[in-house]
Scaffold this motif. Structure first.
Motif, PDB file in Angstrom:
ATOM      1  N   UNK A 140       0.852  -1.178   0.000  1.00 28.06           N
ATOM      2  CA  UNK A 140       0.000   0.000   0.000  1.00 28.06           C
ATOM      3  C   UNK A 140       0.892   1.233   0.000  1.00 28.06           C
ATOM      4  N   UNK A 141       0.631   2.137  -0.924  1.00 27.64           N
ATOM      5  CA  UNK A 141       1.432   3.349  -1.070  1.00 27.64           C
ATOM      6  C   UNK A 141       0.548   4.561  -0.843  1.00 27.64           C
TER       7      UNK A 141
ATOM      8  N   UNK B  83       5.441 -13.122   1.413  1.00 31.97           N
ATOM      9  CA  UNK B  83       5.547 -14.491   1.900  1.00 31.97           C
ATOM     10  C   UNK B  83       5.596 -15.439   0.712  1.00 31.97           C
ATOM     11  N   UNK B  84       5.784 -16.725   1.006  1.00 35.09           N
ATOM     12  CA  UNK B  84       5.804 -17.741  -0.053  1.00 35.09           C
ATOM     13  C   UNK B  84       4.410 -18.138  -0.499  1.00 35.09           C
ATOM     14  N   UNK B  85       3.428 -17.870   0.314  1.00 33.66           N
ATOM     15  CA  UNK B  85       2.053 -18.263  -0.005  1.00 33.66           C
ATOM     16  C   UNK B  85       1.247 -17.041  -0.405  1.00 33.66           C
ATOM     17  N   UNK B  86       0.148 -17.226  -1.123  1.00 30.09           N
ATOM     18  CA  UNK B  86      -0.694 -16.086  -1.482  1.00 30.09           C
ATOM     19  C   UNK B  86      -1.187 -15.346  -0.238  1.00 30.09           C
ATOM     20  N   UNK B  87      -1.210 -14.040  -0.312  1.00 29.91           N
ATOM     21  CA  UNK B  87      -1.637 -13.196   0.801  1.00 29.91           C
ATOM     22  C   UNK B  87      -2.958 -12.532   0.421  1.00 29.91           C
ATOM     23  N   UNK B  88      -4.035 -12.783   1.152  1.00 27.44           N
ATOM     24  CA  UNK B  88      -5.323 -12.150   0.823  1.00 27.44           C
ATOM     25  C   UNK B  88      -5.226 -10.629   0.907  1.00 27.44           C
ATOM     26  N   UNK B  89      -5.890  -9.947   0.005  1.00 27.65           N
ATOM     27  CA  UNK B  89      -5.881  -8.488  -0.017  1.00 27.65           C
ATOM     28  C   UNK B  89      -6.374  -7.911   1.310  1.00 27.65           C
TER      29      UNK B  89
ATOM     30  N   UNK C   8      -5.839  -4.500   7.366  1.00 29.45           N
ATOM     31  CA  UNK C   8      -5.770  -4.350   8.822  1.00 29.45           C
ATOM     32  C   UNK C   8      -4.522  -3.592   9.266  1.00 29.45           C
ATOM     33  N   UNK C   9      -3.596  -3.367   8.344  1.00 29.10           N
ATOM     34  CA  UNK C   9      -2.354  -2.662   8.660  1.00 29.10           C
ATOM     35  C   UNK C   9      -2.551  -1.185   8.344  1.00 29.10           C
ATOM     36  N   UNK C  10      -2.635  -0.373   9.364  1.00 23.25           N
ATOM     37  CA  UNK C  10      -2.855   1.062   9.171  1.00 23.25           C
ATOM     38  C   UNK C  10      -1.575   1.872   9.262  1.00 23.25           C
ATOM     39  N   UNK C  11      -0.571   1.351   9.978  1.00 20.25           N
ATOM     40  CA  UNK C  11       0.670   2.102  10.165  1.00 20.25           C
ATOM     41  C   UNK C  11       1.828   1.113  10.322  1.00 20.25           C
TER      42      UNK C  11
END
Length: 312
Positions: free
Chosen positions: A76-77, A92-98, A103-106
């Motif tokens: 996220x930019x 990561x090595x596995x797919x990461x759900x969008x 949930x990462x705000x900072x």
């Protein structure tokens, strides 16, 4: 294979990849190709790294990644004041759900997750003055179209200003609690001749992603020299990184040399249950890279696991 070092994933190619992703995201926000992002005077702009931080959750390591693994990145930019950019990454090595990234705000949220992560800040610069210094600019497109904006100054930028004023990296890793190495009162100094073929970018200055590798070499040799003075070659790029934070202040050109001063300390391992692989401790190092007066300057601190013992 190009992203690996002995023992796992290498920092330098990952930082290069992250920088490329950031530049692509910025160009997409401007709705322009990377080589056509301009200021209002029609001058081409580049993005220059201001701070970089790499981190791993507890129990994860660079040695998990091996040849042939696919890496999935989520990014996220966001923009601050039209001239500064913050990039938040998990991979990561596995797919990461969008939705996981939502949930990462900072930056502080990254360290609470379960993925390897990175946090980058960049500024837009033009090369009107030449040399190692450049002024911050705003892309003309950012003045004309909506972009995702940060409500407050990015943490990496605020800390960069504090480190520039004080010369001290505060609140990152337990530096006071680590044991001093024999040379800590007189930091070791290394000289590095810039290699144009590998170190210089398209703007004619040292590529920011090369600095971590140059500083890691000096830090590793310094730590090994302090612990094994008769055999400093025991340092190895296989000593995997645990976490790192770097701040950039200026740059250097191909005719110059870099001087890296290293302070290093050692952290004994915490008590743990018996295991086939035991970490024997961590090196905490704080390299400072400088060039000629008013040229390249970078300060960092990182935590590296130097060795492990295998047993039954």
């Amino acid at each position: 294979m190009p992203h690996l070092a002995p023992g796992g994933l290498a920092e330098e190619p990952i930082v290069k990849q992250l920088g490329a992703f950031q530049w692509q995201a910025v160009a997409a926000l401007a709705a322009q190709p990377e080589n056509a992002v301009l200021n209002d005077a029609g001058e081409r702009l580049h993005v220059s790294m201001i701070s970089v931080e790499l981190g791993l959750p507890a129990g994860r390591g660079w040695d998990e990644f091996d040849e042939g693994d696919d890496l999935c990145f989520r990014q996220r930019t966001r923009v601050f004041g039209h001239k500064l950019v913050e990039g938040i990454f998990v991979f990561d090595r596995e797919p990461i759900p969008e939705e996981e990234l939502q949930t990462v705000r900072a930056r502080d949220d990254l360290a609470q997750g379960r993925r390897p992560w990175a946090y980058l800040t960049h500024g837009f610069i033009s090369r009107t003055g030449g040399g190692g210094w450049a002024k911050l600019e705003a892309p003309e497109a950012f003045l004309e179209r909506p972009v995702p904006e940060l409500p407050a100054m990015p943490a990496g930028i605020a800390e960069h200003l504090a480190v520039e004023r004080s010369g001290v990296i505060e609140g990152f890793l337990n530096w006071p609690g680590a044991a001093e190495l024999s040379h800590d009162s007189q930091p070791a100094t290394f000289e590095y001749a810039i290699q144009p073929e590998t170190d210089i970018n398209a703007a004619g200055v040292v590529y920011c992603a090369r600095i971590p590798a140059i500083m890691a070499l000096a830090s590793g040799v310094s730590c090994a020299s302090a612990c094994w003075p008769r055999c400093p070659s025991l340092w190895s790029p296989a000593w995997p990184l645990s976490t790192a934070r770097l701040y950039y202040f200026a740059n250097a050109s191909r005719e110059e040399k870099l001087h890296i001063r290293v302070q290093a300390r050692f952290c004994a391992p915490a008590a743990s249950a018996p295991s086939r692989v035991r970490t024997l401790g961590h090196f905490l190092s704080e390299p400072m890279c400088t060039g000629p007066p008013m040229a390249c300057s970078c300060r960092a601190r990182w935590w590296r696991r130097p060795c492990a013992c295998r047993g039954r």
